[in-house]
Design an enzyme around this catalytic site. Sequence first.
Site, PDB file in Angstrom:
ATOM      1  N   HIS A  63      20.829 -29.903  32.113  1.00 25.37           N
ATOM      2  CA  HIS A  63      22.152 -29.352  32.430  1.00 25.37           C
ATOM      3  C   HIS A  63      23.145 -30.515  32.511  1.00 25.37           C
ATOM      4  CE1 HIS A  63      20.364 -25.425  33.562  1.00 25.37           C
ATOM      5  NE2 HIS A  63      19.374 -26.160  34.046  1.00 25.37           N
ATOM      6  N   HIS A 180      14.331 -17.823  31.918  1.00 24.47           N
ATOM      7  CA  HIS A 180      14.243 -18.219  33.324  1.00 24.47           C
ATOM      8  C   HIS A 180      13.633 -17.008  34.033  1.00 24.47           C
ATOM      9  CE1 HIS A 180      16.313 -19.712  37.197  1.00 24.47           C
ATOM     10  NE2 HIS A 180      15.886 -18.493  37.498  1.00 24.47           N
ATOM     11  N   ASP A 308      14.410 -30.118  33.598  1.00 21.13           N
ATOM     12  CA  ASP A 308      15.351 -29.223  34.298  1.00 21.13           C
ATOM     13  C   ASP A 308      16.377 -30.064  35.074  1.00 21.13           C
ATOM     14  OD1 ASP A 308      16.689 -27.012  35.211  1.00 21.13           O
ATOM     15  OD2 ASP A 308      15.089 -26.303  36.520  1.00 21.13           O
TER      16      ASP A 308
HETATM   17  O1  DOR Z   1      17.319 -25.445  40.294  1.00 19.16           O
HETATM   18  C1  DOR Z   1      17.925 -25.035  39.324  1.00 19.16           C
HETATM   19  N1  DOR Z   1      19.122 -25.547  38.977  1.00 19.16           N
HETATM   20  N2  DOR Z   1      17.399 -24.031  38.605  1.00 19.16           N
HETATM   21  C2  DOR Z   1      18.085 -23.427  37.623  1.00 19.16           C
HETATM   22  O2  DOR Z   1      17.564 -22.524  37.015  1.00 19.16           O
HETATM   23  C3  DOR Z   1      19.471 -23.838  37.306  1.00 19.16           C
HETATM   24  C4  DOR Z   1      19.718 -25.232  37.727  1.00 19.16           C
HETATM   25  C5  DOR Z   1      21.172 -25.593  37.736  1.00 19.16           C
HETATM   26  O3  DOR Z   1      21.860 -25.316  36.749  1.00 19.16           O
HETATM   27  O4  DOR Z   1      21.615 -26.237  38.705  1.00 19.16           O
END
Ligand code: DOR
Length: 432
Positions: A63, A180, A308
Site C-alpha cells: 500500500h 481479502h 502487506d
Molecule cells: O492491516 C491492514 N492494513 N490490512 C488491510 O487489509 C489493509 C491495510 C491498510 O491498507 O492499511
Amino acid sequence: MTALSVRGVRVVDPFAGTDAVADVYVDEGGRFAQPPAAPDTAGEIVDGRGLWLVPRVADLHVHFREPGQEHKEDIGSGSRAAAAGGVSVVGLMPNTSPVIDSGAAMNRVLGRVAQVGLVAAWGIGAVSVGSQGARPADWDTMRGAGARALSDDGHPVASSRLMAAALAFSAQHGTPIIQHLEDPELAHGGMAHEGAVAARLGLAGMPAAAESVMAWRDVGLLRAYGGRLHFAHCSVPDTLAALAWARAQGAHATGEASPHHLLLTDDALAEWHPTGMAKVNPPLRPAGMRDALRQAVERGVVTVVASDHAPHAAGEKGGPFAAAPFGISGIETLLGVLLTVFHHERRLTPLALMGLVTAGPHDVVGEPYAGVVPGSPADFTLIDPDVSWRVDPAAFQSRGANTPLAGHVLYGRAVATVRGGRFTFREGQVVS
Ligand code: DOR
C-alpha cells in the site's frame, strides 16, 4: 561490453530452478550476459562471496497511499523503501483515496512509479467502484491500462454475486482476483483475534471463522465460475484447508502469507498494549495457527510471501488500540523475516524460500521472467543470508515507522538491489 559483474556469488534462481556459485555478468544494456570470451573492459566488479544473488524479488502486496494519503507514504518514499528492502517489483493495492477503480487512475499511478524509476509495479485495480462492494469497477479499461490483478483489499468482496462476476471475468481474461478474506457479519467490528489474549486485554475479537468461511465460499465460486483466485494474507488453518482443497480439485487458487503472521503471535498485542502497533487485519493469531501457516508454506500450499506493507503516520498507532488503523509497515523487513523464520532454522532450502518472493508472485500475475540467463533484464538482489540486525524504524526509507518488530533482531537482509543493471540500493543507501 561488461558493465557489471558479481564474482563468486551464490546464485539462487527459482525461475531457472538453479542454486550454484557463479560469476554473473551484466552488459551495458542492463541485461544478464555470457562471460566475455575475449578481453573486455571488466566494468564494475563486485565481490559476491558469502552473498546470495536472487533475481527479480517481488512483493505482491503493498500500500503506497498515493493518491490521497501521501503523509503516510507516497510513490517516491514507497519506491525507496522497496529498493532498501531488496524488492524489484511491487503489487500496488488500489485502496488509495480515491480508490484506483478506473483506467485513468491506473494510468496515473503506474506513470508515477515509472517516473520515480526505482521499482517496477504490477497495478491492481479495484473489483468494485470505490471498493464499496456494490457495483463492478471498469475492469476492461483498467486491464487495458495495465492492471495485472483486481482486488478490493482492505475490504472483502462480500457479495457472492459480484465475486462470481469477477471470477467469470478472470476466466475470460486471465486476470487474477485477489481476495481479502473477511465475512463482515462475523468480523463485526472485531480488532484482534478472538481468543484468550483479546479477552484478557478487553479488545473486541474477530473470530478465525470470519476469514475461513469466506475462503470456503470463494473456492465454491471458483469451482462454479472458473478464473484465477488468490487469497491475500492467509492466517487461519481452515483457509489453508480451503486452498489445498481447491487446488486438489484442479482449480486455479493460490495463497499468500504475510511476514508478521509467520513470525509473531497475538502475544504481540500484549507486548505493545495499549498502543495499536500490533493491530493488523487479519489479526495476529495464536502460536498454533502461526505454526500451521509455517507448515502450509513448507508444504507448498502457500506459494507467496508478501509484506502487506501498510504504512501509517506517526502517532496514529500510538493508542488507544481501538482508535488505531490496521496495518504494519513491512516492506523493509520482508526478506529479514522470511530468512529468520525459514533459513535461520533451516526449515526451507534457499531455492524454495526465495521462490516465495520471486517465481511464486510472478506465477500469480502470469508474468514470464527467465531468471539469471543471458538476455534477461538484470533485476536482482544481493542478500547476506545470515547477518543479524536490529529493526530500527527510524532508519526506514518508508514514511511508516509502524511496526511491532521495532527492536527485534532478524537474521539476513538485502545488501544491494539492482534494477536493469543499475544499483538502486547499496551500502545502506538508496541510489536514485
Ligand atoms: O492491516 C491492514 N492494513 N490490512 C488491510 O487489509 C489493509 C491495510 C491498510 O491498507 O492499511
